[in-house]
Design an enzyme around this catalytic site. Sequence first.
Site, PDB file in Angstrom:
ATOM      1  N   THR A   1       0.790  -1.041   0.082  1.00  0.00           N
ATOM      2  CA  THR A   1      -0.126  -0.080  -0.134  1.00  0.00           C
ATOM      3  C   THR A   1       0.850   1.443   0.026  1.00  0.00           C
ATOM      4  O   THR A   1       0.305   2.578  -0.363  1.00  0.00           O
ATOM      5  CB  THR A   1      -1.002  -0.392   0.706  1.00  0.00           C
ATOM      6  OG1 THR A   1      -1.760  -1.408   1.087  1.00  0.00           O
ATOM      7  CG2 THR A   1      -1.870   1.329   0.963  1.00  0.00           C
TER       8      THR A   1
ATOM      9  N   THR B   1       1.394  -4.244   4.509  1.00  0.00           N
ATOM     10  CA  THR B   1       1.171  -4.772   5.714  1.00  0.00           C
ATOM     11  C   THR B   1       1.173  -6.454   6.150  1.00  0.00           C
ATOM     12  O   THR B   1       1.511  -6.709   6.995  1.00  0.00           O
ATOM     13  CB  THR B   1       0.326  -3.961   6.841  1.00  0.00           C
ATOM     14  OG1 THR B   1      -0.796  -3.522   5.366  1.00  0.00           O
ATOM     15  CG2 THR B   1       1.172  -2.047   6.236  1.00  0.00           C
ATOM     16  N   ASP B   2       0.605  -6.264   4.868  1.00  0.00           N
ATOM     17  CA  ASP B   2      -0.597  -7.434   5.255  1.00  0.00           C
ATOM     18  C   ASP B   2       0.317  -9.052   5.556  1.00  0.00           C
ATOM     19  O   ASP B   2       0.319 -10.183   6.974  1.00  0.00           O
ATOM     20  CB  ASP B   2      -1.498  -8.078   3.831  1.00  0.00           C
ATOM     21  CG  ASP B   2      -2.155  -7.446   3.519  1.00  0.00           C
ATOM     22  OD1 ASP B   2      -2.782  -6.965   5.096  1.00  0.00           O
ATOM     23  OD2 ASP B   2      -3.032  -7.304   2.492  1.00  0.00           O
TER      24      ASP B   2
END
Length: 323
Positions: free
Chosen positions: A18, A101-102
């Site tokens: 992101t 971030t995942d």
Amino acid sequence: MVSVKKIQKVVVLGTGGTIAGTAASASEQVAYTAAQLGVDQLMAAVPGLDKVLDGRQLLVEQVAQLDSKDMDHATWQLLACRCAHWLAQDDVGALVITHGTDTLEETAWFLQSVLQPHKPVVMVCAMRPASSDEADGPQNLRDALVVSAQPSAAGVCVVCAGVIHSARDVQKVHPYRLDAFSSGDAGPLGWMDRGQVQWSSVYARTALQTATLANSVMTFDVQQWPAVEVVLSHAGAGRRVVDALVQTGVAGLVVAGSGNGTVHHVLQAALKDAEQAGVRVRLSTRCIEGRIVGSSRWPDMAGLSPVKARISLMLELLAESSV
Ligand code: ASP
């Protein structure tokens, strides 16, 4: 003769996420596409970049460009190789890695386990796309650069929303909040205070150990890496998943047990059979905080979360298969 001061380099490796994402409008923070901007474009948006570099030379390299939900072992291998390459250069003082971030916590643990770097490797992310008029990426990147310049920093850490987490303890705990990460009971390594790093008292005792064989990780065909999967214990759990995995030749299983590592009796029976068939079984808990206490049916990987226990078990098996 004039002595030339060796200029330290900081290398920023881009992998997507992101932090490099874009949306159709500056007000859009949810419907966006991750991994659109190059790492050079991300650096150009860092406020006060020259000041924060403070004479260090900046190098950038785009290692991958993906949404980290799609992270795979081949990208991990490539990233580990590029990190090892840069860390081996005397004039490189630190690495910064931009990442989604995942699966950030998994990549952080993988790199720490494989490289065990003596120099800082600072992973950084964002919860809002780069195109947002309230993007958090530039400030997070700035903080990461500050952390990377700390003389006492070493090993892989994660910087997000002004908090510094260890690779071992960090977990994404919120799907939307800017401060989406937590180090649980261990607490963070430190935090940013008016642009400066404040280390917490836990920093000194974060020694990280796991079975590693960096060379095998960097050279073995990833298709040959031992297959290790996570299975979940839950109400109504059956044995189908475990039996199917054994049939496909899984080498290791991490069971995410309920509570203090309890496992549904039907799943437990299947896991015992898997063990009999030569599969290595390890226990973790699906609880977000805390770790399993007391004795349990299977070793618990020192309190690692299920996804990190999977990485450690895979590396353990890989190390064994390459000696
Ligand atoms: N799906 C994105 C990723 O992990 C989420 C993010 O970066 O916040 O790449």
